[in-house]
Motif scaffolding. Structure first.
Motif, mmCIF file in Angstrom:
data_model
loop_
_atom_site.group_PDB
_atom_site.id
_atom_site.type_symbol
_atom_site.label_atom_id
_atom_site.label_comp_id
_atom_site.label_asym_id
_atom_site.label_seq_id
_atom_site.Cartn_x
_atom_site.Cartn_y
_atom_site.Cartn_z
ATOM 1 N N LYS A 174 0.838 -1.203 0.000
ATOM 2 C CA LYS A 174 0.000 0.000 0.000
ATOM 3 C C LYS A 174 0.868 1.245 0.000
ATOM 4 O O LYS A 174 0.621 2.190 -0.767
ATOM 5 C CB LYS A 174 -0.913 -0.013 1.227
ATOM 6 C CG LYS A 174 -1.792 1.215 1.374
ATOM 7 C CD LYS A 174 -2.656 1.098 2.625
ATOM 8 C CE LYS A 174 -3.475 2.364 2.872
ATOM 9 N NZ LYS A 174 -4.309 2.240 4.090
ATOM 10 N N ASP A 216 3.974 1.478 -0.977
ATOM 11 C CA ASP A 216 4.675 1.567 -2.262
ATOM 12 C C ASP A 216 3.753 2.126 -3.342
ATOM 13 O O ASP A 216 4.175 2.935 -4.180
ATOM 14 C CB ASP A 216 5.195 0.190 -2.688
ATOM 15 C CG ASP A 216 6.346 -0.296 -1.816
ATOM 16 O OD1 ASP A 216 6.921 0.548 -1.096
ATOM 17 O OD2 ASP A 216 6.646 -1.498 -1.839
ATOM 18 N N LEU A 217 2.495 1.677 -3.334
ATOM 19 C CA LEU A 217 1.548 2.145 -4.342
ATOM 20 C C LEU A 217 1.226 3.626 -4.130
ATOM 21 O O LEU A 217 1.097 4.390 -5.094
ATOM 22 C CB LEU A 217 0.270 1.306 -4.291
ATOM 23 C CG LEU A 217 -0.778 1.569 -5.390
ATOM 24 C CD1 LEU A 217 -0.132 1.495 -6.768
ATOM 25 C CD2 LEU A 217 -1.921 0.585 -5.278
#
Length: 399
Positions: A189, A191-192
């Motif tokens: 999450k 990283d996104l």
């Protein structure tokens, strides 16, 4: 033990081979003290870690913010607790109270920490998980007015459902599996979220370099637009924008917009349009004098950490003291200029001036080189940005 009276009123049913017990049945529970601050011999050149309740805001305690001497240990109620001791915050600000951490260093504590030394260390992982899972329940047991605290008595009498040791191990293993999956999800999450922020920045970067939407040779060149703003306008050197499309030009921010104050008014009650109100963090507060701002005005934050952030006033009111009104020339697409400002937010934040209250570097703001496309292309760029950002925001909201 389950037949004794004080286990008759238990929170919930447990399996037959489990048992309800008090924490004091399975652990030795102690606390600490704060050595006299005026006695420098208790602190100077201290080598013994000494922790307080704020140290429990992490799973494991690996370091201390203060150190005390052996003299402090010998002459006060401080006691050194071994590695593996569980520390529960008895009181503290915010979310500290009720937190549990495990000592990974031998340490003394202050009086706001309950030190739990389990008689059988094999059950430590289960007990620690149980305390973490019942954090909010434990906090509710605190007593007192301005600073509620958990007493040693409340902690000692805290009831715990104890499974057989082998089942404790199975429970702990399953919890660790679940937490590892959650960590992977959270990492993914994060990283996104980072990727989405980077994508937005890249979209804006493409936009101001003329690479987001196709050009239309029939559009009026931007130089004509700039001459309407300032008949004496002379284009800047392209600088970092040497590959701009035909019909674009470069202009400093100071000729495209200005930072102004509203006209002073007295005797009329209006809403104070400060940062907290505009962010929805505070209810309306009224003033009877101030710098008047009409509804749908742009206010740019010039004082504080987030200098450069722009707000739109939902109603008329008085301009907050940390703002300037941002007036963008009518010959420009307002949303396009706001996106250019947004792209430079990081630079503006990192180059604030002033020491007491850091504020917007107005000279730097005015000198920002703004690539100006033809007006119709500004509109197409804004539409493309909004469409892309809408998709990215939907992804962000679903995380």
């Amino acid at each position: 033990m389950s037949d004794t009276p004080h286990y008759g009123n238990v929170p919930f049913e447990i399996p037959d081979n489990w048992v309800w017990c008090r924490l004091e049945d399975i652990a030795n529970i102690g606390t600490g003290a704060t050595p006299n601050r005026l006695n420098k011999e208790y602190y100077n050149n201290g080598i013994i870690p000494w922790i307080n309740s704020s140290s429990t805001n992490c799973t494991y305690i690996t370091e201390a913010s203060e150190y005390i001497t052996e003299k402090a240990i010998n002459e006060t109620n401080c006691k050194i607790y071994p590695i593996g001791t569980l520390i529960v915050a008895m009181y503290g600000e915010g979310k500290t109270r009720g937190q549990v951490s495990e000592l990974l260093i031998e340490s003394a504590t202050n009086q706001a920490c309950a030190a739990i030394s389990l008689i059988d260390t094999n059950i430590k992982a289960y007990i620690k998980n149980y305390f973490e899972g019942n954090y909010f329940h434990l906090r509710k047991l605190a007593e007192g007015g301005n600073q509620p605290n958990l007493s040693i008595g409340k902690i000692s009498n805290y009831t715990i459902p104890l499974p057989p040791l082998s089942e404790q191990h199975r429970i702990t293993t399953e919890i660790e599996k679940c937490f590892s999956i959650i960590d992977i999800i959270e990492c993914g999450k994060a990283d996104l979220q980072t990727a989405i922020k980077q994508a937005k920045s890249k979209i804006l970067d493409l936009a101001i370099h003329g690479k987001l939407v196709p050009q239309d040779p029939n559009d009026e060149p931007a130089i004509e637009l700039l001459k309407r703003i300032n008949p004496d306008f002379t284009p800047c050197d392209n600088g970092h924008y040497t590959q701009l499309p035909d019909g674009w030009t470069i202009a400093p921010m100071e000729i495209l917009c200005s930072l102004v104050d509203g006209c002073k008014q007295n005797g009329i009650e209006r809403i104070n349009l400060d940062v907290k109100y505009l962010r929805g963090e505070r209810d309306a507060k009224t003033l009877i004098s101030g710098k008047y701002v009409v509804a749908n005005s742009l206010l740019i934050l010039v004082d504080g950490e987030n200098s450069g952030e722009v707000f739109i006033t939902p109603i008329e009111g008085y301009q907050g003291s940390t703002f300037k009104q941002l007036s963008i020339n009518d010959n420009l697409n307002t949303d396009y200029i706001l996106q250019v400002i947004n792209l430079h937010r990081k630079t503006l934040r990192e180059n604030k001036v002033g020491s007491a209250i850091p504020h917007l570097n107005k000279k730097l703001f005015k000198a920002i080189e703004v690539p100006i496309p033809p007006y119709n292309e500004q509109q197409r760029i804004v539409e493309a940005i909004n469409k892309a950002f809408m998709s990215l925001n939907l992804i962000m909201e679903s995380l």
